[in-house]
Design a protein around this motif. Structure first.
Motif, short mmCIF file in Angstrom:
data_model
loop_
_atom_site.label_atom_id
_atom_site.label_comp_id
_atom_site.label_asym_id
_atom_site.label_seq_id
_atom_site.Cartn_x
_atom_site.Cartn_y
_atom_site.Cartn_z
N GLN A 133 -8.34 1.54 5.08
CA GLN A 133 -7.59 1.83 3.85
C GLN A 133 -8.53 1.83 2.65
O GLN A 133 -8.40 2.62 1.74
CB GLN A 133 -6.49 0.77 3.68
N GLY A 155 -2.72 -3.30 0.44
CA GLY A 155 -3.10 -2.23 -0.48
C GLY A 155 -1.99 -1.88 -1.47
O GLY A 155 -2.19 -1.82 -2.68
N THR A 164 -1.44 -2.22 8.25
CA THR A 164 -2.87 -2.49 8.32
C THR A 164 -3.17 -3.57 9.33
O THR A 164 -4.12 -3.49 10.12
CB THR A 164 -3.37 -2.92 6.92
N ASP A 195 -6.03 4.18 8.71
CA ASP A 195 -5.16 3.45 7.80
C ASP A 195 -4.99 4.27 6.54
O ASP A 195 -5.88 4.32 5.69
CB ASP A 195 -5.77 2.07 7.50
N GLU A 196 -3.87 4.93 6.42
CA GLU A 196 -3.57 5.78 5.27
C GLU A 196 -4.74 6.71 4.93
O GLU A 196 -5.30 6.65 3.84
CB GLU A 196 -3.19 4.92 4.07
MG LIG Z 1 -2.29 -1.47 4.29
#
Ligand SMILES: [Mg+2]
Ligand SMILES: Nc1ncnc2c1ncn2[C@@H]1O[C@H](COP(=O)(O)OP(=O)(O)OP(=O)(O)O)[C@@H](O)[C@H]1O
Ligand SMILES: Nc1ncnc2c1ncn2[C@@H]1O[C@H](COP(=O)(O)OP(=O)(O)OP(=O)(O)O)[C@@H](O)[C@H]1O
Ligand SMILES: [Mg+2]
Ligand SMILES: O=P([O-])([O-])[O-]
Lengths: 262, 293, 292, 274, 262
Positions: free
Chosen positions: A91, E155, A54, A177-178
């Motif tokens: 995210q 996260g 991130t 991000d993901e």
């Molecule tokens: Mg992250």
């Protein structure tokens, strides 16, 4: 036709990182990262939780400044031009909860317009814009949710709104991000394919963090592995279309699993 | 094809006629206030008003010593005038005003914090029937406490109690307790309930879930409201000058009655300084709490 | 079977920092200020016991509370509106004064709350830390504080002395501190909204105003509007109290009836005011439920 | 509406020294009489405290006002050219009564009751002549002390005369001071029990109430209008109107110099001419 | 030793759902769901985004009431006892952001204590409790974050704090909503294994939504597929230890990918 060519105003966004460090109080999230990202390439970031994925994406987006080292972007565009051409899927989705899905997606194009026109485009969208938003939502499979309040959606639905916003923005640098963390495998593959297609169609640069190294190896030109803020793996697709550097041993090392210890 | 879909979706979107009507009614009422004759805005722009203002600023609000002093000495005269008044009267009056406000705000805040979990309707376990009844009663109590303006309460209590300070404090505490009960309750309601619900679902009692998971999260907001009510209490104890206890309000009434508007403005200024200090304290406290772990 | 951890700590070691430090300290300081204040005022519990004469008045007041008036207690001059009409008229004028005040306070308060918030100035990125921006923000905060620092009745007194008798000045005197309060609370609400939506918009090139109006204000607006609606209720009370200064709101009649010792009329007016406030409260709940 | 669309109205007010609900109809009656006699529109403007009546006069919101001695002096000091034009026959010889609650242990007497020292005492409105300024003046003259020094706990702003009387009657305060006329009217009307609210001392006489005209009236309604006003007020004989004016014995002409003594006292106390 | 046996006060929590419906304004998230969940079983919920997984978990947790049909839990425990024995790992973690990791984990045991003792246990924890929290954090690989402020974590780190809280709670019913969405595959497998071990060790019932059907098939006794609020797949492990009902065709049908549709 590649829209994001070097000749276009914001086109062909690439980066050179030279021994970049990002340190938070008490914790260095990135340490001495040196890296060249070619314009138009598709890059996956993998690595264990807390590795700095991130942080690296925020750095590329211009949301963070390095605390050490140098970050240069290639291509002579202004900061504002680059920002308008940067799509970032966060995210945590970064959606405005009380707005409708429509407004959240429309907000993707704010960077292109001045304040007044931008506001009009979000709060009093043209018919064409609404249809374009609907089309973007259809591509991620949630066309029906156009007028729903964003905070009433399920986790995966919210994630897809964030993706639709980035699609609608038509960026030349797409940072994700993901983007598929809350999606099922089939939808994940489709969304990743969608992002890849989009990047290739437009000649955009795509940098995505993903947890599934198989997705990374299958779809992306380049896979970069981060661990504790350092690059420990950097694999490019070979002539044969395979990522030969993504060996089980390398992944074992990257994720650092040592079973049975504490 | 898509256009049709979009139109269908647009028709089916969630809308609130209630909110639309509210906005329309409020806008209409505000308009009526200005054009309906109850509030006369044009009168404010007569030239006489400007003359009055000039006279007020240059004559009424001018301390005689400053008026009589020669050019350069005016500042010194102003300082001497203010210092004498502050030292002889206003400092102790300001202290009394602040003290009344602090005691009242603490009592009100305590009452409000006790009422808040009762008034909040969305806390953990809030949907049960007895809980809804309790919530209704608590809300009703809050409304009754705060519906009567503190000015009127002080008026009534002043006639009942031997201690003017207590009358003032009680009036402020009752009124503000009702307000804080509601504001604190609303804060709990609007707060992110997920953590508290998670605690409650994990078996924590409602009280524990509220105090443990919600209070830390809402403490900055509670402090905001506490200091905001403290300020209000300072402002209000400044106007409660008719009770015969020597607050700033007392001196404001005396100065106005004698037509000494310079002194009145100085007393206003003292009150403003206390309010500003409360604001500063609020800022510091909330920062400390927000940055604390 | 577990996952490797990169380091271990002495789990049994002492907790190095008191986890409640700043909170406990703040609350303790407030409590201490309360004790000092009570000492300074020489408060004792005996002062809470009504004096002998107080019992008579208290009894009369309570008696009247049980039997509020439904008509005038004494004869009234011809031409006086019937009692219920007087109450309704007074309530209506009270609402008009309040609505007039809020129509000034809300736009002004909203504008000032944006200018006073940290979040707005952070949106400027580069110039966010510039001295000029800081000066503007601090100046706005001071202005807000000054607007709030005087009670609306004192603003009314000031306008009465400086301008003369004027209903618009009365409305403005409510609007000034109310705009200040809205601005203050509003700026805090704005600062408490999630940072990420606006940051995301700016990352994709949105300007400061666009990020504010799309990414920040909508998130703060439901809470802000529900607070503003609550302030409307407060404005009704303030407008009522302005009646004590001769404006034709319900406070005027409370004051007059109290002066005439017509306590049952006083209660009739108070109950009417309470009913109005309860009504607005119920309305306000409806608004809030739909906004959040 | 816009001011120019209407002919100018003469706006009058009166010191709210007693119940506003009673003043209201009375002065409306006075207003309609004046309107009839003078041929101009006359409007009564109610104010809620003494300071507000002076402010209304200063700010040009009223052109004719029924003031107390002190408020009249304040108003005329603030508005050069303002004239006292009429007062009641009793006003040159006005007095205040010091009153005490039955249980306070105070008896009526001819000289100033020194045993008031330390009692819980209430004055009237802070700008009242008979409820505050003159009693304070006599107190200072006789005892050489300020009210705070003499009484200790003292309410310097007890409100209208009737409220002072009621507060003392009920024992909220041990003692107080008020306008003698209000006291007698209340006793006559059965609103006050003279046994419970005992008159203990009467001040020496002084000049008090007056009608004061704003110099604006001559500009607004023509030269000599002030004199017409004076004539209109002093020629009233209708008992209903005189009752409305609270001066059953009628009004006589007054001039600024009738209030020289009280003006000097105000000057001494720093109320005017600072 | 199975702690959560039928004989223990809160043990052996199972459910019977009879034509349960949960309708939100304008949307039925669950429709006519009939289902029996045995005490002590391990169940995976799979299905496309928006299928109703979160809604079903919230229903089992008692956070939602069915708008139609009947929900019975087996075993004669009180609501409070059941709540104290229920651990819920939320999709959005549900942590108190301003508290330290330690406090957030300690909160897991509040249900066991009365008000005062509970609060004391969170704000003034005993040395033994701190050690137990540390042990739980070590099991999910974030032992060193014990004293960090929760909102400063990445996260995946936050997700693991939520898991540690559930571990620390020692529940007899463990509900997990996508507990590994933010984790890399290796850590995901470990965390799922950890949850399974915990459930088996204690005899607890485990219901988990996951996106990866391979994880579901590999680790869980039973896999239930939801689509548009209805159960479309229900597979139990066969004698051979395989989920024979989890065929590619069944999954294709479950996830219902038809490219380009709405
Ligand atoms: Mg992250
Ligand atoms: N409060 C609500 N109001 C209206 N609709 C809601 C609400 N909560 C959920 N829904 C809708 O119900 C459906 C099911 O939601 P749920 O959260 O259970 O899905 P899910 O299976 O958990 O999906 P995901 O995998 O994306 O988290 C979704 O379409 C969602 O939009
Ligand atoms: N604001 C902050 N203050 C302190 N530490 C931080 C902050 N933001 C991130 N960190 C730390 O920096 C490290 C890297 O964080 P980052 O969010 O980049 O990880 P990540 O690779 O995205 O992990 P995940 O996959 O879990 O999201 C983490 O250990 C995190 O705790
Ligand atoms: Mg979900
Ligand atoms: O009318 P007074 O000034 O004597 O109160």
């Amino acid at each position: 036709m590649t829209i994001c060519s070097r000749k276009s105003p914001a086109g062909g966004i690439g980066f050179e990182l030279e021994e970049v460090t990002v340190a938070f109080p008490g914790k260095a999230a990135l340490e001495d990262v040196s890296l060249t990202l070619e314009p138009g390439s598709t890059v996956a970031l993998i690595g264990p939780s807390g590795a700095g994925k991130t942080t690296l994406l925020r750095l590329l987006a211009g949301a963070l400044e390095p605390t050490g080292g140098a970050l240069r972007d290639m291509g002579g565009v202004t900061r504002a031009q680059r920002a308008a051409a940067t799509g970032f899927i966060h995210q945590d989705h970064a959606l405005v909860p009380v707005l409708r899905v429509l407004q959240n997606v429309l907000a993707g194009r704010l960077g292109r317009y001045g304040a007044l026109r931008g506001l009009r485009s979000v709060y009093f969208p043209s018919r064409a814009d609404v249809e374009a938003v609907h089309a973007a939502l259809l591509r991620v499979g949630i066309g029906e949710l156009l007028y729903r309040r964003t905070d009433r959606l399920s986790g995966g639905e919210q994630q897809r709104v964030a993706i639709a916003r980035a699609l609608f923005q038509e960026p030349c640098l797409l940072l994700c991000d993901e983007p598929v963390a809350s999606l099922d495998p089939a939808r994940s593959r489709d969304v990743i394919q969608l992002l890849i297609d989009l990047a290739e169609e437009r000649g955009a640069t795509l940098v995505t963090s993903v947890h599934d190294e198989r997705l990374a190896g299958r779809y992306f030109d380049r896979v970069i592995g981060l661990r504790e803020g350092r690059i420990v793996l950097d694999s490019s697709r070979s002539e044969s279309g395979q990522h030969e550097a993504l060996t089980p041993a390398a992944l074992e090392d990257l994720y650092g699993i040592v079973r049975g210890d504490s | 094809m898509s256009a049709k879909d979009v139109e269908r979706l647009r028709r089916a979107r969630e809308r609130s006629p209630f909110l639309r009507w509210t906005a329309a009614v409020l806008a209409g009422t505000a308009l009526l206030a200005w054009v309906g004759g109850t509030v006369d805005a044009t009168d404010l722009f007569q030239s006489r008003r400007a003359d009055n203002l000039v006279r007020f600023l240059s004559v009424d609000a001018m301390p005689p010593a400053v008026r009589d002093a020669a050019g350069a000495e005016k500042l010194g005269a102003l300082w001497a005038w203010a210092r004498d008044l502050v030292a002889s009267r206003y400092l102790s009056a300001a202290a009394a005003t602040l003290a009344v406000a602090i005691v009242a705000a603490i009592l009100a805040s305590f009452a409000g914090a006790c009422l808040a979990p009762l008034t909040a309707r969305s806390g953990p376990g809030a949907s049960s029937r007895p809980r809804r009844a309790v919530s209704f009663l608590a809300r009703l109590g809050c409304v009754l406490c705060r519906a009567v303006p503190e000015y009127m309460l002080a008026f009534l209590l002043g006639a009942l109690l031997p201690s003017a300070a207590w009358a003032c404090i009680l009036a402020l505490a009752i009124h503000n307790g009702g307000i804080l009960g509601r504001l604190y309750g609303e804060t709990l309601e609007n707060a992110d309930q997920r953590a508290a619900r998670a605690w409650h679902l994990a078996g924590a009692g409602r009280l524990v879930a509220t105090v443990g998971a919600l209070f830390p999260a809402v403490l900055p907001r509670f402090l905001t409201y506490f200091f905001y009510r403290l300020e209000t209490c300072v402002r209000e104890s400044t106007v409660l000058g008719m009770l015969g206890f020597v607050s700033l309000g007392h001196w404001i009434v005396q100065a106005r009655a004698a037509g000494h508007y310079d002194e009145m403005l100085l007393a206003f200024g003292m009150g403003a300084i206390i309010v500003l200090s409360a604001d500063l304290a609020s800022w510091i406290a909330r920062r400390a709490v927000r940055d604390a772990s | 079977m577990a996952i490797r951890s990169t380091s271990t700590i002495d789990a049994g070691g002492p907790i190095r920092r008191f986890p409640l430090g700043a909170r406990a300290l703040t609350l303790a300081l407030i409590a201490a200020a309360g004790v000092v204040s009570a000492r300074y005022l020489g408060l004792d519990l005996a002062g809470l016991w009504p004096r002998d004469a107080g019992w008579n008045l208290g009894g009369d007041l309570l008696g009247a509370a049980v039997h509020p008036a439904f008509g005038y207690e004494n004869e009234v001059p011809p031409g006086t509106p019937a009692f219920p009409w007087r109450i309704l008229g007074a309530l209506w004028r009270t609402v008009l004064f309040a609505a007039g005040a809020m129509s000034l306070a809300l736009p002004l308060g909203l504008l000032l709350s944006v200018l006073a918030s940290d979040r707005f100035w952070q949106l400027r990125r580069r110039s966010g830390g510039s001295p000029a921006a800081r000066i503007v923000q601090v100046a706005v905060r001071i202005l807000i504080a000054l607007m709030r620092s005087l009670h609306e009745l004192l603003w009314a007194v000031l306008f009465l002395a400086a301008l003369g008798l004027n209903s618009a000045a009365a409305v403005v005197s409510i609007a000034i501190p109310f705009a200040g309060t809205l601005a203050k609370v509003g700026s805090e609400m704005i600062d408490e909204t999630s940072k990420s939506p606006a940051a995301a918009l700016q990352d994709s090139g949105a300007g400061r105003w666009a990020a504010l109006l799309v990414g920040v204000l909508p998130a703060a607006l439901p809470e802000l509007l529900s607070y503003a609606f609550y302030r409307f209720e407060c404005a009704i009370r303030s407008a009522a109290v302005l009646g004590f200064f001769g404006y034709p709101t319900i406070g005027l009649y409370v004051a007059q009836s109290f002066e005439n010792y017509q306590l049952r009329e006083v209660w009739a007016y108070l109950y009417a005011l309470i009913a109005l406030v309860v009504l607005v409260e119920a309305w306000s709940r409806g608004v809030r439920r739909r906004l959040s | 509406g816009p001011p120019q669309s209407r002919p100018p109205a003469l706006r009058i007010t009166a010191l709210p020294d007693s119940k506003t609900t009673e003043l209201d109809p009375k002065y409306r009656l006075v207003a309609s009489h004046l309107s009839e006699v003078l041929g101009v529109e006359v409007e009564y403007v109610a104010v809620t405290d003494y300071a507000a009546s002076v402010e209304a006069f200063k700010n040009g919101d009223v052109q004719l006002a029924w003031f107390g001695g002190v408020s009249g002096v304040q108003a005329r000091a603030a508005v050069p050219g303002a004239r006292a034009i009429a007062f009641g026959t009793i006003d040159p010889q006005f007095r205040s009564y010091f009153v005490a609650h039955q249980g306070a242990g105070l008896a009526p007497r001819a000289e100033f009751p020194m045993e008031l020292a330390g009692k819980r005492f209430t004055f009237g409105d802070a700008a009242s002549t008979s409820g505050r300024v003159m009693p304070e003046h006599f107190l200072r003259e006789i005892t050489g002390k300020t009210p705070e020094e003499f009484f200790g706990e003292v309410n310097l702003n007890g409100g209208k005369h009737a409220i002072v009387a009621k507060n003392v009657e009920q024992g909220v305060y041990d003692a107080g001071v008020l306008n003698f006329q209000t006291y007698e009217n209340m006793v006559d009307a059965g609103e006050l029990d003279p046994e419970l609210c005992l008159k203990i001392w009467e001040t020496p006489p002084y000049a008090d109430y007056n009608w004061t005209a704003h110099p604006d009236v001559d500009f607004k309604f023509g030269k000599g209008f002030t004199d017409r006003l004076q004539e209109a007020l002093t020629s009233i004989t209708d008992p209903v109107l005189l009752d409305a004016l609270q001066r059953p014995d009628g009004l006589i002409a007054a001039q600024n110099s009738d209030f020289d003594r009280i003006e000097a006292i105000c000057r001494e106390l720093g109320i005017i001419g600072r």
